[in-house]
Design a protein around this motif. Structure first.
Motif, PDB file in Angstrom:
ATOM      1  N   SER A  90      19.517   0.688   6.344  1.00 31.75           N
ATOM      2  CA  SER A  90      19.047  -0.681   6.586  1.00 31.75           C
ATOM      3  C   SER A  90      17.541  -0.835   6.416  1.00 31.75           C
ATOM      4  N   ASP A  91      16.843   0.241   6.048  1.00 34.63           N
ATOM      5  CA  ASP A  91      15.374   0.180   6.036  1.00 34.63           C
ATOM      6  C   ASP A  91      14.840  -0.893   5.102  1.00 34.63           C
ATOM      7  N   HIS A  92      15.447  -1.048   3.920  1.00 35.17           N
ATOM      8  CA  HIS A  92      14.937  -2.053   2.978  1.00 35.17           C
ATOM      9  C   HIS A  92      14.993  -3.452   3.583  1.00 35.17           C
ATOM     10  N   ALA A  93      16.060  -3.733   4.325  1.00 36.03           N
ATOM     11  CA  ALA A  93      16.190  -5.051   4.947  1.00 36.03           C
ATOM     12  C   ALA A  93      15.185  -5.226   6.078  1.00 36.03           C
ATOM     13  N   LEU A  94      14.996  -4.192   6.870  1.00 37.60           N
ATOM     14  CA  LEU A  94      14.024  -4.268   7.973  1.00 37.60           C
ATOM     15  C   LEU A  94      12.614  -4.480   7.436  1.00 37.60           C
ATOM     16  N   GLN A  95      12.295  -3.832   6.313  1.00 37.31           N
ATOM     17  CA  GLN A  95      10.965  -4.008   5.705  1.00 37.31           C
ATOM     18  C   GLN A  95      10.779  -5.451   5.236  1.00 37.31           C
ATOM     19  N   ILE A  96      11.812  -6.033   4.635  1.00 36.45           N
ATOM     20  CA  ILE A  96      11.738  -7.424   4.178  1.00 36.45           C
ATOM     21  C   ILE A  96      11.617  -8.371   5.370  1.00 36.45           C
ATOM     22  N   VAL A  97      12.380  -8.119   6.424  1.00 30.51           N
ATOM     23  CA  VAL A  97      12.324  -8.949   7.630  1.00 30.51           C
ATOM     24  C   VAL A  97      10.922  -8.942   8.217  1.00 30.51           C
ATOM     25  N   ARG A  98      10.311  -7.766   8.295  1.00 27.82           N
ATOM     26  CA  ARG A  98       8.945  -7.683   8.831  1.00 27.82           C
ATOM     27  C   ARG A  98       7.946  -8.376   7.912  1.00 27.82           C
ATOM     28  N   PHE A  99       8.099  -8.170   6.604  1.00 24.85           N
ATOM     29  CA  PHE A  99       7.150  -8.733   5.646  1.00 24.85           C
ATOM     30  C   PHE A  99       7.136 -10.262   5.699  1.00 24.85           C
ATOM     31  N   TYR A 100       8.326 -10.867   5.818  1.00 26.65           N
ATOM     32  CA  TYR A 100       8.424 -12.328   5.806  1.00 26.65           C
ATOM     33  C   TYR A 100       8.501 -12.945   7.205  1.00 26.65           C
ATOM     34  N   GLY A 101       8.470 -12.107   8.239  1.00 27.35           N
ATOM     35  CA  GLY A 101       8.550 -12.622   9.600  1.00 27.35           C
ATOM     36  C   GLY A 101       9.859 -13.328   9.888  1.00 27.35           C
ATOM     37  N   MET A 102      10.951 -12.793   9.360  1.00 27.52           N
ATOM     38  CA  MET A 102      12.246 -13.442   9.509  1.00 27.52           C
ATOM     39  C   MET A 102      12.775 -13.297  10.943  1.00 27.52           C
ATOM     40  N   LYS A 103      13.377 -14.374  11.457  1.00 27.17           N
ATOM     41  CA  LYS A 103      13.836 -14.408  12.848  1.00 27.17           C
ATOM     42  C   LYS A 103      15.331 -14.686  12.967  1.00 27.17           C
ATOM     43  N   GLY A 104      15.994 -14.934  11.847  1.00 26.32           N
ATOM     44  CA  GLY A 104      17.413 -15.284  11.878  1.00 26.32           C
ATOM     45  C   GLY A 104      18.328 -14.075  11.892  1.00 26.32           C
ATOM     46  N   ILE A 105      19.618 -14.337  11.757  1.00 26.98           N
ATOM     47  CA  ILE A 105      20.625 -13.280  11.725  1.00 26.98           C
ATOM     48  C   ILE A 105      20.360 -12.349  10.547  1.00 26.98           C
TER      49      ILE A 105
ATOM     50  N   LYS B 126       0.820  -1.200   0.000  1.00 27.02           N
ATOM     51  CA  LYS B 126       0.000   0.000   0.000  1.00 27.02           C
ATOM     52  C   LYS B 126       0.859   1.259   0.000  1.00 27.02           C
ATOM     53  N   LYS B 127       0.491   2.210  -0.830  1.00 24.37           N
ATOM     54  CA  LYS B 127       1.165   3.506  -0.845  1.00 24.37           C
ATOM     55  C   LYS B 127       0.881   4.221   0.467  1.00 24.37           C
ATOM     56  N   GLY B 128       1.870   4.998   0.928  1.00 20.05           N
ATOM     57  CA  GLY B 128       1.679   5.733   2.167  1.00 20.05           C
ATOM     58  C   GLY B 128       2.265   5.050   3.382  1.00 20.05           C
ATOM     59  N   HIS B 129       2.926   3.894   3.171  1.00 17.39           N
ATOM     60  CA  HIS B 129       3.493   3.143   4.295  1.00 17.39           C
ATOM     61  C   HIS B 129       5.020   3.169   4.303  1.00 17.39           C
ATOM     62  N   GLY B 130       5.620   4.123   3.590  1.00  9.69           N
ATOM     63  CA  GLY B 130       7.059   4.318   3.671  1.00  9.69           C
ATOM     64  C   GLY B 130       7.905   3.333   2.898  1.00  9.69           C
ATOM     65  N   PHE B 131       7.358   2.772   1.822  1.00  8.33           N
ATOM     66  CA  PHE B 131       8.161   1.857   0.997  1.00  8.33           C
ATOM     67  C   PHE B 131       8.921   2.673  -0.046  1.00  8.33           C
ATOM     68  N   THR B 132      10.212   2.859   0.179  1.00  6.98           N
ATOM     69  CA  THR B 132      11.029   3.613  -0.772  1.00  6.98           C
ATOM     70  C   THR B 132      11.328   2.743  -1.990  1.00  6.98           C
ATOM     71  N   ARG B 133      11.869   3.360  -3.027  1.00  8.63           N
ATOM     72  CA  ARG B 133      12.207   2.607  -4.244  1.00  8.63           C
ATOM     73  C   ARG B 133      13.304   1.579  -3.948  1.00  8.63           C
ATOM     74  N   THR B 134      14.250   1.930  -3.074  1.00  2.00           N
ATOM     75  CA  THR B 134      15.272   0.967  -2.668  1.00  2.00           C
ATOM     76  C   THR B 134      14.624  -0.287  -2.108  1.00  2.00           C
ATOM     77  N   THR B 135      13.603  -0.110  -1.282  1.00  2.00           N
ATOM     78  CA  THR B 135      12.900  -1.249  -0.673  1.00  2.00           C
ATOM     79  C   THR B 135      12.098  -2.019  -1.713  1.00  2.00           C
ATOM     80  N   LEU B 136      11.410  -1.298  -2.592  1.00  2.00           N
ATOM     81  CA  LEU B 136      10.544  -1.953  -3.574  1.00  2.00           C
ATOM     82  C   LEU B 136      11.331  -2.873  -4.507  1.00  2.00           C
ATOM     83  N   ILE B 137      12.460  -2.386  -5.022  1.00  5.49           N
ATOM     84  CA  ILE B 137      13.226  -3.238  -5.940  1.00  5.49           C
ATOM     85  C   ILE B 137      13.905  -4.373  -5.168  1.00  5.49           C
TER      86      ILE B 137
END
Length: 399
Positions: A138-153, A66-77
């Protein structure tokens, strides 16, 4: 070294939105460096860029965000390339979220890609933008971690242009030490005023598409891309058909010579290549192709060529695929690693485009045309970053 293999790949760049599209462009010598369509900048009219041919709006829709949730282009690609890589590796949601899965990413501009919003937010001009909490590298990585529920290093690397190459090396070390069972490694960088203005101040941007290893090269072309590889221990892979290539070795060093240039004697590039060969238990004559760092700047191409002349008795085929996509900064190492793997899989060399007069100082020259049916077992991929950060990776056919 524990045998580490690549079991999945994903990439988005100016020559393709998927691995298959990238491969098609490489084979057909299609460059993605041109005038920008989506990137808005004072220099958009005078410079050319390796811009991804997909808008932010299209990426949001494709990724169901959804637009408006802070997904930058770095994160999207990054999310698009990540999704292709984990799908290619046949990782389940449980695999991705496992504490035994590490995620090592990289970026140089990170969330600062929306430089105008950053300026207004930092100076408290008007209401906060949707990106006010998303400017970190690190925002793009944090967004991916939250999206996939990642728990590892999870870690994010910034060593300039060698960032994602170092992310791959870190991933291999985690696998070697047994801390994890799989690693998703790579990086993401999009075009940004912050980056373009910075490189322009160094006077190393070319007004025409870059031509690495040409005598009359004028500078680099900036590009944007995201790419990821999935690494696993070969002994843990039950289906040999998943294996794309072997990650044979890496070499990392710092020549501590200059903030933005390699030393005249090329000690950093040469040492990185030597360390990679030693770790892979290979000699220089075992390398059939080099995916060169090859930025198209006067300094880099000359010193990298000098390093080749000192390390190799007979310099193997080499080229710079930055002539296709431009310099994608933190994503360059992993994107070129993927192109190296494609060279092995398809037994072909992708050329340095637009070279009309190769550098005359040496008796060897880069590959100038797409060359199929080449016997390739080992490929050396170079990434040399600002601050003297030099990294070389070696990928090999799985025999």
């Amino acid at each position: 070294m524990t045998e580490i293999v690549v079991t999945g790949m994903g990439a988005i760049s100016s020559i393709g939105l998927t691995i298959a599209e990238n491969l098609y462009s490489l084979k057909h010598e299609i460059s993605g460096i041109k005038k920008a369509k989506h990137f808005k900048s004072h220099y958009a009219g005078s410079l050319v860029f390796g811009e991804i041919d997909q808008s932010d709006e299209s990426l949001l829709e494709e990724l169901a965000l959804k637009k408006g949730h802070g997904f930058t282009r770095t994160t999207l690609i990054a999310m698009k390339a990540f999704r292709e890589a984990v799908s290619h590796a046949q990782l389940s949601p449980e695999d991705i979220a496992s504490t035994r899965t590490a995620f090592i990413s990289s970026s140089t501009v990170g969330g600062m890609c929306y430089t105008d919003d950053l300026y207004h937010d930092a100076n408290m001009q008007g209401s906060p933008s949707e990106y006010v909490k998303n400017y970190e590298g690190s925002d793009h990585a944090l967004q991916i971690v939250r999206f996939y529920g990642m728990k590892g290093i999870t870690d994010v690397v910034n060593t300039a242009c060698s960032s994602s190459a170092n992310a791959i090396a870190i991933g291999a070390r985690l696998l070697e030490t047994g801390k994890v069972d799989r690693v998703i490694a790579g990086g993401s960088d999009c075009l940004a005023k912050f980056t373009v203005n910075g490189f322009n101040s160094l006077r190393i941007l070319s007004e025409e598409p870059c031509k690495p290893f040409d005598t009359h090269r004028e500078g680099l072309s900036l590009g944007e891309a995201a790419a990821y590889v999935v690494l696993e221990r070969k002994a843990d892979v039950s289906d040999p058909g998943k294996i794309q290539a072997v990650f044979s070795g890496f070499g990392i060093c710092n020549d501590a010579f200059h903030p933005s240039a390699t030393s005249d004697d090329a000690r950093g590039p040469r040492m990185a290549m030597e360390l990679a060969l030693k770790r892979a238990n290979l000699s220089p004559e075992n390398i059939q192709y080099i995916n060169a760092h090859g930025t198209g700047t006067p300094n880099n191409d000359l010193t990298e060529s000098f390093a080749f002349s000192k390390l190799f008795k007979n310099v193997p085929a080499y080229s710079s695929t930055k002539s296709y996509v431009g310099h994608t900064l933190a994503a360059a190492g992993v994107l070129e690693a993927i192109y190296s793997i494609l060279s092995i899989q398809n037994q072909e060399v992708y050329p340095s485009l637009r070279v009309e007069e190769p550098i005359a100082d040496f008796s060897f020259q880069p590959t100038l045309r797409y060359t199929p049916e080449v016997a390739i077992t080992h490929v050396l991929s170079n990434s040399f970053g600002f601050g003297g950060n030099c990294t070389s990776l070696i990928f090999s056919a799985c025999i």
